[in-house]
Design a protein around this motif. Structure first.
Motif, short mmCIF file in Angstrom:
data_model
loop_
_atom_site.label_atom_id
_atom_site.label_comp_id
_atom_site.label_asym_id
_atom_site.label_seq_id
_atom_site.Cartn_x
_atom_site.Cartn_y
_atom_site.Cartn_z
N LYS A 32 47.31 -52.73 -9.31
CA LYS A 32 46.76 -51.47 -9.76
C LYS A 32 45.72 -51.68 -10.87
CE LYS A 32 50.76 -48.72 -8.56
NZ LYS A 32 51.84 -47.87 -9.07
N ALA A 33 45.85 -52.75 -11.61
CA ALA A 33 44.95 -53.00 -12.72
C ALA A 33 43.60 -53.54 -12.25
CB ALA A 33 45.58 -53.98 -13.69
N ARG A 34 43.54 -53.96 -10.98
CA ARG A 34 42.25 -54.45 -10.48
C ARG A 34 41.23 -53.33 -10.50
NH1 ARG A 34 43.20 -57.26 -4.80
NH2 ARG A 34 42.90 -55.10 -4.30
N LYS A 35 39.99 -53.73 -10.51
CA LYS A 35 38.92 -52.73 -10.47
C LYS A 35 39.04 -51.92 -9.19
CE LYS A 35 35.00 -54.46 -13.01
NZ LYS A 35 33.64 -54.93 -12.91
N LYS A 36 38.81 -50.66 -9.36
CA LYS A 36 38.81 -49.83 -8.16
C LYS A 36 37.55 -50.13 -7.38
CE LYS A 36 41.57 -45.99 -9.68
NZ LYS A 36 41.63 -44.55 -9.86
N ARG A 37 37.67 -50.10 -6.10
CA ARG A 37 36.55 -50.41 -5.23
C ARG A 37 35.56 -49.26 -5.25
NH1 ARG A 37 37.71 -52.73 0.69
NH2 ARG A 37 36.42 -54.54 0.33
N ILE A 38 34.33 -49.61 -5.43
CA ILE A 38 33.29 -48.58 -5.43
C ILE A 38 32.78 -48.46 -4.01
CG2 ILE A 38 31.04 -47.93 -6.32
CD1 ILE A 38 31.65 -49.54 -8.80
N TYR A 39 32.87 -47.27 -3.48
CA TYR A 39 32.44 -47.04 -2.12
C TYR A 39 30.95 -46.75 -2.06
CZ TYR A 39 37.39 -46.94 -1.12
OH TYR A 39 38.69 -47.28 -1.00
N LYS A 40 30.42 -46.76 -0.87
CA LYS A 40 28.98 -46.63 -0.64
C LYS A 40 28.42 -45.35 -1.28
CE LYS A 40 25.67 -46.95 3.13
NZ LYS A 40 25.53 -47.09 4.58
N ARG A 41 29.11 -44.25 -1.09
CA ARG A 41 28.64 -42.98 -1.65
C ARG A 41 28.59 -43.04 -3.17
NH1 ARG A 41 31.78 -37.85 0.32
NH2 ARG A 41 30.55 -38.26 2.17
N GLN A 42 29.59 -43.66 -3.77
CA GLN A 42 29.63 -43.77 -5.22
C GLN A 42 28.51 -44.69 -5.73
OE1 GLN A 42 33.65 -45.09 -5.68
NE2 GLN A 42 34.44 -43.01 -6.00
N ARG A 43 28.23 -45.78 -4.98
CA ARG A 43 27.15 -46.69 -5.40
C ARG A 43 25.81 -45.97 -5.38
NH1 ARG A 43 29.67 -50.96 -2.01
NH2 ARG A 43 28.24 -50.24 -0.41
N LYS A 44 25.58 -45.18 -4.33
CA LYS A 44 24.31 -44.45 -4.25
C LYS A 44 24.17 -43.46 -5.39
CE LYS A 44 23.35 -44.82 0.66
NZ LYS A 44 23.11 -44.10 1.91
N MET A 45 25.26 -42.77 -5.70
CA MET A 45 25.21 -41.81 -6.81
C MET A 45 24.92 -42.52 -8.12
SD MET A 45 25.53 -38.71 -5.81
CE MET A 45 26.04 -37.83 -7.23
N LYS A 46 25.52 -43.69 -8.30
CA LYS A 46 25.31 -44.45 -9.52
C LYS A 46 23.86 -44.92 -9.61
CE LYS A 46 27.48 -47.99 -12.28
NZ LYS A 46 28.46 -49.05 -12.36
N GLN A 47 23.29 -45.38 -8.48
CA GLN A 47 21.90 -45.81 -8.47
C GLN A 47 20.97 -44.65 -8.81
OE1 GLN A 47 21.31 -47.48 -4.58
NE2 GLN A 47 22.30 -49.44 -5.09
N ARG A 48 21.22 -43.47 -8.28
CA ARG A 48 20.40 -42.30 -8.58
C ARG A 48 20.47 -41.95 -10.06
NH1 ARG A 48 22.13 -38.49 -3.51
NH2 ARG A 48 21.06 -39.69 -1.89
N MET A 49 21.67 -42.05 -10.61
CA MET A 49 21.85 -41.73 -12.02
C MET A 49 21.09 -42.74 -12.89
SD MET A 49 23.85 -39.07 -12.24
CE MET A 49 24.82 -39.06 -13.71
N ASP A 50 21.17 -44.04 -12.49
CA ASP A 50 20.46 -45.06 -13.25
C ASP A 50 18.95 -44.89 -13.15
OD1 ASP A 50 22.86 -46.18 -14.05
OD2 ASP A 50 22.90 -47.71 -12.47
N ARG A 51 18.45 -44.50 -12.00
CA ARG A 51 17.00 -44.30 -11.81
C ARG A 51 16.52 -43.12 -12.67
NH1 ARG A 51 16.56 -44.47 -5.31
NH2 ARG A 51 17.17 -46.65 -5.04
N GLY A 52 17.32 -42.09 -12.73
CA GLY A 52 16.95 -40.91 -13.51
C GLY A 52 16.86 -41.24 -14.99
N LYS A 53 17.69 -42.15 -15.47
CA LYS A 53 17.69 -42.50 -16.90
C LYS A 53 16.50 -43.37 -17.26
CE LYS A 53 22.70 -42.29 -17.52
NZ LYS A 53 23.89 -43.05 -17.79
N THR A 54 16.05 -44.24 -16.33
CA THR A 54 14.96 -45.17 -16.64
C THR A 54 13.61 -44.48 -16.59
OG1 THR A 54 14.93 -45.88 -14.33
CG2 THR A 54 16.20 -47.20 -15.87
N LYS A 55 13.47 -43.39 -15.91
CA LYS A 55 12.17 -42.72 -15.78
C LYS A 55 11.80 -42.01 -17.00
CE LYS A 55 12.00 -42.07 -10.86
NZ LYS A 55 11.95 -41.12 -9.80
#
Length: 90
Positions: free
Chosen positions: A67-90
């Motif tokens: 249970k202590a292992r990192k939770k797996r990040i699924y494809k939808r979550q990765r895309k959301m994270k990338q969008r959030m990171d792109r919005g911060k760098t602009k």
């Protein structure tokens, strides 16, 4: 004559029963004969593992907590994270 024959028949039955009992007693008292060693009897005998003489006090290794292992990040979550990171760098 008839009564004598009946008595002799019953007496013969009694004597026969007594003889059978005596034979059974003799058989019980006789030493039982030992059969020679059968070489095929050792086929299924497996040697037991030798246990250690001393007990070693060693701390067991810690178990991995799944249970202590990192939770797996699924494809939808990765895309959301990338969008959030792109919005911060602009």
């Amino acid at each position: 004559m008839h009564r004598r024959v009946i008595r002799s028949i019953t007496a013969a039955k009694y004597k026969e029963k007594q003889q059978v009992k005596d034979v059974q007693k003799l058989r019980r008292k006789e030493l039982k004969t030992l059969l020679p060693h059968d070489p095929t009897a050792d086929v299924f005998v497996t040697p037991a593992e030798e246990k250690p003489v001393e007990i070693q006090w060693v701390k067991p290794e810690p178990k991995v907590d799944l249970k202590a292992r990192k939770k797996r990040i699924y494809k939808r979550q990765r895309k959301m994270k990338q969008r959030m990171d792109r919005g911060k760098t602009k």
